[in-house]
Design a protein around this motif. Sequence first.
Motif, PDB file in Angstrom:
ATOM      1  N   TYR A   1      -9.823  46.239  77.534  1.00 40.50           N
ATOM      2  CA  TYR A   1      -8.483  46.827  77.697  1.00 40.50           C
ATOM      3  C   TYR A   1      -8.686  48.226  78.272  1.00 40.50           C
ATOM      4  N   ILE A   2      -8.790  48.300  79.585  1.00 35.19           N
ATOM      5  CA  ILE A   2      -9.219  49.550  80.204  1.00 35.19           C
ATOM      6  C   ILE A   2      -8.218  50.666  79.939  1.00 35.19           C
ATOM      7  N   ASN A   3      -6.957  50.315  79.711  1.00 27.96           N
ATOM      8  CA  ASN A   3      -5.963  51.329  79.371  1.00 27.96           C
ATOM      9  C   ASN A   3      -6.283  51.994  78.043  1.00 27.96           C
ATOM     10  N   LEU A   4      -6.797  51.223  77.074  1.00 30.98           N
ATOM     11  CA  LEU A   4      -7.173  51.785  75.789  1.00 30.98           C
ATOM     12  C   LEU A   4      -8.512  52.527  75.892  1.00 30.98           C
ATOM     13  N   TYR A   5      -9.406  51.995  76.667  1.00 28.62           N
ATOM     14  CA  TYR A   5     -10.694  52.657  76.893  1.00 28.62           C
ATOM     15  C   TYR A   5     -10.474  54.022  77.544  1.00 28.62           C
ATOM     16  N   ASN A   6      -9.484  54.098  78.409  1.00 25.03           N
ATOM     17  CA  ASN A   6      -9.126  55.354  79.072  1.00 25.03           C
ATOM     18  C   ASN A   6      -8.767  56.430  78.048  1.00 25.03           C
TER      19      ASN A   6
ATOM     20  N   GLY B   1      -0.596  45.840  84.119  1.00 28.33           N
ATOM     21  CA  GLY B   1      -1.136  47.126  83.737  1.00 28.33           C
ATOM     22  C   GLY B   1      -1.241  47.286  82.230  1.00 28.33           C
ATOM     23  N   ALA B   2      -1.452  46.161  81.532  1.00 31.50           N
ATOM     24  CA  ALA B   2      -1.587  46.148  80.072  1.00 31.50           C
ATOM     25  C   ALA B   2      -0.365  46.722  79.372  1.00 31.50           C
ATOM     26  N   MET B   3       0.790  46.515  79.967  1.00 27.56           N
ATOM     27  CA  MET B   3       2.048  46.884  79.317  1.00 27.56           C
ATOM     28  C   MET B   3       2.733  45.608  78.811  1.00 27.56           C
ATOM     29  N   THR B   4       3.835  45.776  78.105  1.00 23.60           N
ATOM     30  CA  THR B   4       4.623  44.625  77.684  1.00 23.60           C
ATOM     31  C   THR B   4       6.026  44.744  78.243  1.00 23.60           C
TER      32      THR B   4
END
Length: 581
Positions: free
Chosen positions: A213-218, A535-538
């Motif tokens: 989850y690159i958004n969380l890794y960010n 973009g890993a959104m909901t």
Amino acid sequence: MIEERDISVAMRDGTRLAVDVYRPDAPGRYPVLYAAALHNKDIQGPDIADILPPQPAHAPLWFGPIEAGDTRRFIANGYVHVIAQPRGSAKSEGHYGHEDTDHYDLIEWITQQPWSNGKVGMVGISGYAGEQWRAAAQGHLALKAIFPYDACSAYGGMFGFRDFNPGGVLHAFPYLLDVFSTVHESRDRPAELPAAEEELWRAAMRNPDYKQYINLYNILTQKGQRTFIMYLMMTHPWEFDGTVERAEETFKKIRIPFYTGSGAYAYTYKLHWLGAQHYFQNVDAPKKLLFTGPAHLERPFHQYHDEIIRWYDHWLKGQDTGIMNEPPVRYWLMGANEWRTGKDWPLPETQWTKYYLSHWEALSTEPPRPASELGAAAREPDVFTQMPVTRTTKVERLRYMTDPLPHDVTVAGPITLTLHAAIDQDDTNWIVVLKDVGPDVSVRTAREGERDVPSSLPERELTRGWLKASYRALDEKRSKPWEPFHKLTQDAIAPVKPGEVVEYQIQILATANQFKAGHRICLDITSMDVPTGTGAMTNVEYIPYHVCSSKTVTHRIYRDAERPSHLLLPIIPEPNSRRPA
């Protein structure tokens, strides 16, 4: 009304908080309804409501944080509405996390104003509800009652791990909420953390489940300089030692009347749904519990104000509204689509009933027969294999369903799934879903068109349960048959031995639904969910996804007499009904 905005109120340490006051344009002293939350106070007032009428949750302009209540309703009914901005957010000074006496000090300030009659209640939902519990525990004598609807976590503070991530399965709700944040955050070149924190951060950075989850890794790479709650959950994915004991002490400090609750929609938030129940069950004070339906509340928040005003007319004005003469529990029964009442929660009349996972993916009240009567084949497990979200958006599942029900079956309360299962990795996320499927009055025969359950049957999701396999350890002292209480502390986390059959007690969040005759009770067992947007959104901000395994995992579910996997459902007998559940 008279509007006074951005008043600067000093706390005992000199930190100044920004406060808005809305009061009747007439002389006199009035009871005060006080609201405070990290959400921006500048979007709560009547000027916003004048432009933005209440929006349903499916509307593009529905905006979650408009939650402080309907100012004009309060003023028209003879109350002052005070909306405060906590320290460390928006226009207030200071750092969030150092506010243990701020509610006390603000209420003290309120009582000294010429428009205050010295009696204070609190309003607002969600974040505003979480602050009400904190204010009640701070114990100012002028605070006479609270109305924390959509209550936040009862264990570990507003965003405590247990109610926020039941079963230890992390979800992305804090990440999705960050767009609303008004918390002051300073960002600079990430510095080295204290040694213990640095090691936890490095371990999180190595975690492949996070990295996918690159958004969380960010967020992780920035070492806590943004979206701090999500960062903290990833670096400390457990409940801190002593959290439960401290919460139990806080429960004892809350002595004023409270009216809490949430709606069936809130099982996706979790902390609102669980927090309301845990506070209601653990705090000994005059109390009421309201569980509403599955439709999310509109924004700006304006619903249930009749009840809020009845509550405060009773406690702040001394009027006989009759509100304390009514049953303490009121809940919306889906399916029947009507209000029901009760004396306690769980409901005292509950008939706890086991529904066993059975052969051919059936769900039955008949326990499995011994293998000696059936043969070795009865011990064979049901199996599904889930690839990670990096490779698929298809959620694999095992589905267990009853036959079409011969009569209405009412389920209302918390639920437990006892699951005997093996996996071929050292961990997985159990995600289980309870559904109402139907109507279906068909029978199953060998004839064409009658062999399989029709795929066209409508499905209505009611609630879910979550458990990370490595977090399976139970706190036996605090567990109940209908609500397993997992330890969730760092020292209780234990990887699973691949291939070993393990018993899991999975907490499924409470629901209230009448399965109509001809419908089926359905349980889906899965291990993954996926973001619904890009973009890993909901697509819906309050229906978050979870941090799932980066590995392909095969799951084996056992359901024989020695390993009787089963649901424990809270069946409520229908009034004047002689039919068995």
